[in-house]
Structures are given as C-alpha cells and as structure tokens.
Scaffold this motif. Structure first.
Motif, PDB file in Angstrom:
ATOM      1  N   GLU A 168       0.812  -1.175   0.019  1.00 39.52           N
ATOM      2  CA  GLU A 168      -0.090  -0.046  -0.005  1.00 39.52           C
ATOM      3  C   GLU A 168       1.009   1.366  -0.151  1.00 39.52           C
ATOM      4  O   GLU A 168       0.606   2.407  -0.626  1.00 39.52           O
ATOM      5  N   ALA A 171       2.574   1.806  -3.461  1.00 36.02           N
ATOM      6  CA  ALA A 171       1.588   2.284  -4.245  1.00 36.02           C
ATOM      7  C   ALA A 171       0.982   3.815  -3.954  1.00 36.02           C
ATOM      8  O   ALA A 171       0.252   4.177  -4.603  1.00 36.02           O
ATOM      9  N   ARG A 173      -0.695   4.678  -1.441  1.00 35.72           N
ATOM     10  CA  ARG A 173      -2.210   4.634  -0.978  1.00 35.72           C
ATOM     11  C   ARG A 173      -2.188   4.880   0.780  1.00 35.72           C
ATOM     12  O   ARG A 173      -3.377   4.909   1.234  1.00 35.72           O
ATOM     13  N   VAL A 174      -1.226   4.937   1.380  1.00 37.31           N
ATOM     14  CA  VAL A 174      -1.182   5.286   2.662  1.00 37.31           C
ATOM     15  C   VAL A 174      -1.046   6.790   2.960  1.00 37.31           C
ATOM     16  O   VAL A 174      -0.152   7.105   2.353  1.00 37.31           O
ATOM     17  N   GLU A 239       3.954  12.342  -0.334  1.00 36.45           N
ATOM     18  CA  GLU A 239       3.668  11.541  -1.490  1.00 36.45           C
ATOM     19  C   GLU A 239       4.589  10.344  -1.715  1.00 36.45           C
ATOM     20  O   GLU A 239       4.228   9.242  -2.370  1.00 36.45           O
ATOM     21  N   SER A 290      -5.951   1.478   4.154  1.00 37.89           N
ATOM     22  CA  SER A 290      -6.898   0.594   3.894  1.00 37.89           C
ATOM     23  C   SER A 290      -6.501  -0.676   4.180  1.00 37.89           C
ATOM     24  O   SER A 290      -5.341  -1.324   3.753  1.00 37.89           O
ATOM     25  N   LEU A 296     -11.237   1.122   5.624  1.00 39.43           N
ATOM     26  CA  LEU A 296     -10.358   2.422   5.775  1.00 39.43           C
ATOM     27  C   LEU A 296     -10.258   2.889   7.265  1.00 39.43           C
ATOM     28  O   LEU A 296     -11.007   3.037   8.147  1.00 39.43           O
TER      29      LEU A 296
END
Length: 315
Positions: A168, A171, A173-174, A239, A290, A296
């Motif tokens: 995650e 990618a 996404r955290v 980011e 997630s 979430l």
C-alpha cells in the motif's frame, strides 16, 4: 513455527508457519542466526547445507507454509546481551498504542527513541516491544521514523499484513500527515516540492541527504497552519517516503525544521531553545490505511505536550 533439534548432530528442523510465509530464505536465516557473519550464512546456502523439504534452494527462494527447513549446526559468536527494556519503558509503549487489531498495531512513538537497535543503539522500539510481548510470534516495523520524530508508527503482527501495508505504501495509498514547525516565513504559495533526493554517507558513517538531480524522485505537500514571528507551523503530507524527506525539503525551501541539528538553522535553533524546544519539531500526527478487506482506518495522534507548549510560548 515448529522446531525440532537433533541433539547428536546439532541440526535444526523448522516447520514454517504463516508468520514466515513469503519470506526469503536468506532473510529468514539471517534473523535466526544472529551473530553469524552474513558471508557464512550465504556460504551454507550455496553449499547446500540448508535444505527446504530435503532439497537445495537459492538465497531468493521464498518460504511457504508447511516447508520443512533444515538448518545445519553453526557456531554463533558470543555477544554481550543488551539489557532489556525497563518496566517504565514497557509501560510507556503499551500506554502509547493508539490502534490495535489482530494483524497490526500503531504506537505513538516517543521522541528520542530509535525505532530499532544499531549504530550505537542497543535497544530500539521494536526490540523493546518484542521484549514487552514475549509470546507474540511476529512483530515487525512496517516503516520508520527518525529518532527525534514522534508520532504514529505501524507495527505488523502478521507477515501477510506486513506485505499488504508495504505494498500500500509503495502504491502511494497510505496517507501520512505530519505537523512541523519550520524556521522563518514559509514562502507564500509553496504547496508542493518535487525535488529528487540522494542519500550520502560521510567518512564518519553519518548519513546526509541532499537534493540531487540524480537522486530518487521525492514529492512533499505543504499547508500553512499558522504563522508566528520567525517560524511557521506546517501540515505536511508525504507523496513519497524517502529518508529525511521532510527535513531536506524544508531546508531546500529555505526554512529548515526548528530543532533539526543536521539540516539546521543555528540561530533559529538557539531562539527556539530559549522558548523551550528540546528536540526537532516533527510529529507524525495521522495515518490513513486500507485493510485487506477494504476497511479504511484513520489513526490520529495529538501533538505532544512539549511541542504544544512551545506553540503557546510562541504566541
């Protein structure tokens, strides 16, 4: 993990459970044979002294649940055993767990505590947590925070969750959000810094990170929360997650973090010490992740008392 020892030969047979499922055999051995030189571990692999299900394997082989691993007798160098965590530290860690489920936990890391031992630190947070929970079969850092940074730190309790959370993060996404106090007036309109970072090691062994065109892509987002005389409180979102990223990007913007001795503004740090600052002002205040089932989870850690007090003094 089930272990059987052949007493006459000193050979160990280990049956792999889910906590080591997917782990490379070389990393598994390095974790078990602490004190054995890395070169020796790779040599016994190359010579076929280590077997999985009766067969030779290469260093990159990934273990599976049910694998039977044969570990030959290896002489482990005697080392001084570091003192365990004090009862006070164990209690502090348990009190600072801000989220926990069956697969991972989040601890509000105190400033001044390294996340792991090494480089002159015999006992870090992860070693202390393992000593506090000796019956826990698996506890591993998902990511890291600098020693002087406080706030949310994820610890996996299962290897499957470790892989999920690290995937995650890779990618993007955290969500990781920090509060930081920088020296000077943050440039108006500067909300994003994209500047590649390169890690360098000095002859002393100290790591220093610099903005370098040949470095790794690094992106940080900034939002001004409050402007003080001679300082600016920022909300910072990562980011990417490079070593010292926030610290170096703030320095790059001309506003290094208050209390940062490595990338410091000496005069600002002196003034902040007079106001009561005793460490770098950087706090990991929020994590949003997630879970494998799609749930979430939003985890928050309030600003520690010492940093909150400094802001009051700046008012």
């Amino acid at each position: 993990m089930t272990e059987i020892q052949n007493g006459s030969l000193g050979v160990h047979f280990v049956k792999i459970d889910e906590n080591h499922d997917g782990q490379r055999i070389d990393n598994f051995l390095l974790g078990r044979l602490k004190g054995v030189p890395k070169s020796r571990v790779y040599r016994i692999l190359r010579k076929g002294e280590v077997r999985v299900n009766g067969s030779r394997v290469k260093a990159e082989y990934r273990l599976q649940v049910g694998d039977a691993v044969r570990i030959p007798p290896v002489r482990v160098a005697e080392r001084d055993v570091p003192a365990g965590p004090s009862p006070k530290l164990q209690q502090l860690l348990e009190q600072n767990i801000v989220y926990e489920d069956t697969a991972f936990l989040v601890v509000n890391k105190p400033a001044g505590l390294a996340v792991h031992g090494g480089s002159g630190v015999s006992l870090g947070l992860i070693e202390s947590l393992r000593a506090t929970r000796p019956s826990a079969p698996f506890l591993e850092l998902v990511h890291r925070l600098d020693r002087e940074t406080s706030g949310c730190l994820m610890i996996a309790k299962k290897r499957s969750m470790l892989r999920h959370l690290q995937d995650e993060m890779r990618a993007g996404r955290v969500v990781k959000v920090y509060q930081a106090l920088c020296c000077g007036s943050w440039p108006k309109g500067m909300k994003r810094i994209s500047a590649p970072l390169r890690k360098n090691e000095l002859k002393s062994g100290e790591r220093v990170v610099k903005v370098d065109p040949d470095g790794k892509a690094s992106v940080t987002h900034f939002q001004v929360l409050h402007r003080y005389r001679g300082a600016t409180l920022l909300e910072v979102a990562l980011e990417t997650g490079r070593t010292h990223q926030i610290r170096v990007h703030c320095q790059f913007a001309g506003c290094p973090l208050a209390g940062d001795e490595k990338y410091a503004d000496v005069e600002c740090n002196r003034q902040m010490r007079e106001k009561g600052l005793r460490r770098m002002f950087l706090h990991a205040g929020q994590l949003e992740v997630s879970l494998p089932d799609g749930q979430l989870v939003d985890i928050r850690s309030p600003l520690p008392g010492d940093l909150a007090a400094l802001l009051t003094n700046l008012e």
